[in-house]
Design a protein around this motif. Structure first.
Motif, PDB file in Angstrom:
ATOM      1  N   ARG A 193       0.839  -1.207   0.000  1.00 40.84           N
ATOM      2  CA  ARG A 193       0.000   0.000   0.000  1.00 40.84           C
ATOM      3  C   ARG A 193       0.874   1.257   0.000  1.00 40.84           C
ATOM      4  O   ARG A 193       0.592   2.219  -0.717  1.00 40.84           O
ATOM      5  CB  ARG A 193      -0.912   0.019   1.221  1.00 40.84           C
ATOM      6  N   ARG A 195       3.678   1.610  -1.239  1.00 42.59           N
ATOM      7  CA  ARG A 195       4.339   1.734  -2.540  1.00 42.59           C
ATOM      8  C   ARG A 195       3.320   1.834  -3.682  1.00 42.59           C
ATOM      9  O   ARG A 195       3.619   1.521  -4.823  1.00 42.59           O
ATOM     10  CB  ARG A 195       5.247   0.519  -2.782  1.00 42.59           C
ATOM     11  N   ASP A 196       2.095   2.257  -3.366  1.00 43.72           N
ATOM     12  CA  ASP A 196       1.041   2.409  -4.372  1.00 43.72           C
ATOM     13  C   ASP A 196       0.783   1.113  -5.140  1.00 43.72           C
ATOM     14  O   ASP A 196       0.580   1.115  -6.369  1.00 43.72           O
ATOM     15  CB  ASP A 196       1.378   3.539  -5.359  1.00 43.72           C
ATOM     16  N   ASN A 197       0.799   0.000  -4.420  1.00 40.53           N
ATOM     17  CA  ASN A 197       0.513  -1.320  -4.979  1.00 40.53           C
ATOM     18  C   ASN A 197       1.507  -1.750  -6.061  1.00 40.53           C
ATOM     19  O   ASN A 197       1.184  -2.581  -6.922  1.00 40.53           O
ATOM     20  CB  ASN A 197      -0.917  -1.376  -5.548  1.00 40.53           C
ATOM     21  N   ASP A 198       2.713  -1.216  -6.008  1.00 45.68           N
ATOM     22  CA  ASP A 198       3.741  -1.549  -6.991  1.00 45.68           C
ATOM     23  C   ASP A 198       4.444  -2.834  -6.554  1.00 45.68           C
ATOM     24  O   ASP A 198       5.433  -2.816  -5.825  1.00 45.68           O
ATOM     25  CB  ASP A 198       4.744  -0.395  -7.115  1.00 45.68           C
TER      26      ASP A 198
END
Length: 240
Positions: A193, A195-198
């Motif tokens: 989360r 890492r913006d779902n990366d």
């Protein structure tokens, strides 16, 4: 799933169940009232949440539809059009939740729809949004979303179990292995989360070239982990 929703909301409930003992246990836990029939519940509730088997749609609607002010369905494989046909001339909403809604960490998929009732169009989704992440998708994609997220708690539990078993085979006590694995899953989800779902970024952060993680990932790829998840979703959706 009805019990998980009710526990996530944490409010007294009006409920009915074909097994009276189940309804009574829920009311004993959360407060509220077991009502005598589906029709009585529909008369008293602002929104009726349908949590029965999909095959019972029309039998339940025969009791509920004449009285319901609004209906929210969590029935699998039951399109929004079928729900609206069973409950005409009133607001109807389609949701599919995952079991972690019980601890307000679930995913709730909502079938996108046009405006039906100004107040309820805000209040009903807001109620389900209390339970975790609310995601709108086209009604035609709800079943695919269900296969992706509603079945996934079982898959994650299986992955955790397999990881624990691997640790036990190398000498770790089962309880300590379980604590470490479950916390690692929870912490990794929080990191994703952040890492913006990366997912690729998180993998690269922990994977040194030629290192132990790289060797472990290569073993998982050889074992077909990606194909296994694709096969699982295909199986859920009946794709051959």
């Amino acid at each position: 799933m009805a019990r998980g929703l009710a526990r996530g909301w944490g409010r007294p409930v009006l409920c009915t169940d074909v097994r009276p003992a189940a309804a009574e246990a829920l009311v004993a836990e959360l407060g509220g009232e077991v009502v005598g029939s589906n029709a009585e519940l529909a008369q008293r509730a602002d929104v009726v949440v349908l949590c029965h088997k999909p095959a019972q749609l029309h039998d339940v609607a025969a009791e509920v539809a004449p009285h319901a002010k609004a209906v929210a369905s969590i029935l699998g494989a039951t399109a929004l059009g079928a729900l609206k046909a069973a409950y005409p001339d009133r607001p109807v909403y389609r949701f599919l939740p995952s079991t972690p809604v019980e601890v307000r960490q679930g995913v709730v998929v909502r079938a996108a729809d046009g405006h039906q009732d100004t107040r309820l169009d805000h209040d009903v989704p807001a109620l389900f949004a209390e339970l975790g992440l609310l995601v709108d998708v086209d009604d035609a994609l709800v079943d695919a979303a269900m296969g992706l997220m509603s079945c996934a708690p079982a898959y994650v539990a299986l992955l955790a179990e397999a990881q624990v078993d691997a640790g036990v085979r190398h000498g770790l006590p089962p309880d300590k292995a379980a604590e470490m694995v479950v916390q690692t899953f929870a912490g990794t989800a929080a990191l994703l989360r952040a890492r913006d779902n990366d997912t690729l970024a998180v993998r690269r952060e922990v994977t040194s070239p030629g290192g132990s993680t790289a060797r472990g990932l290569a073993a998982l790829e050889r074992a077909g982990v990606r194909a296994a998840f694709q096969d699982a979703l295909d199986a859920v959706l009946g794709v051959r």
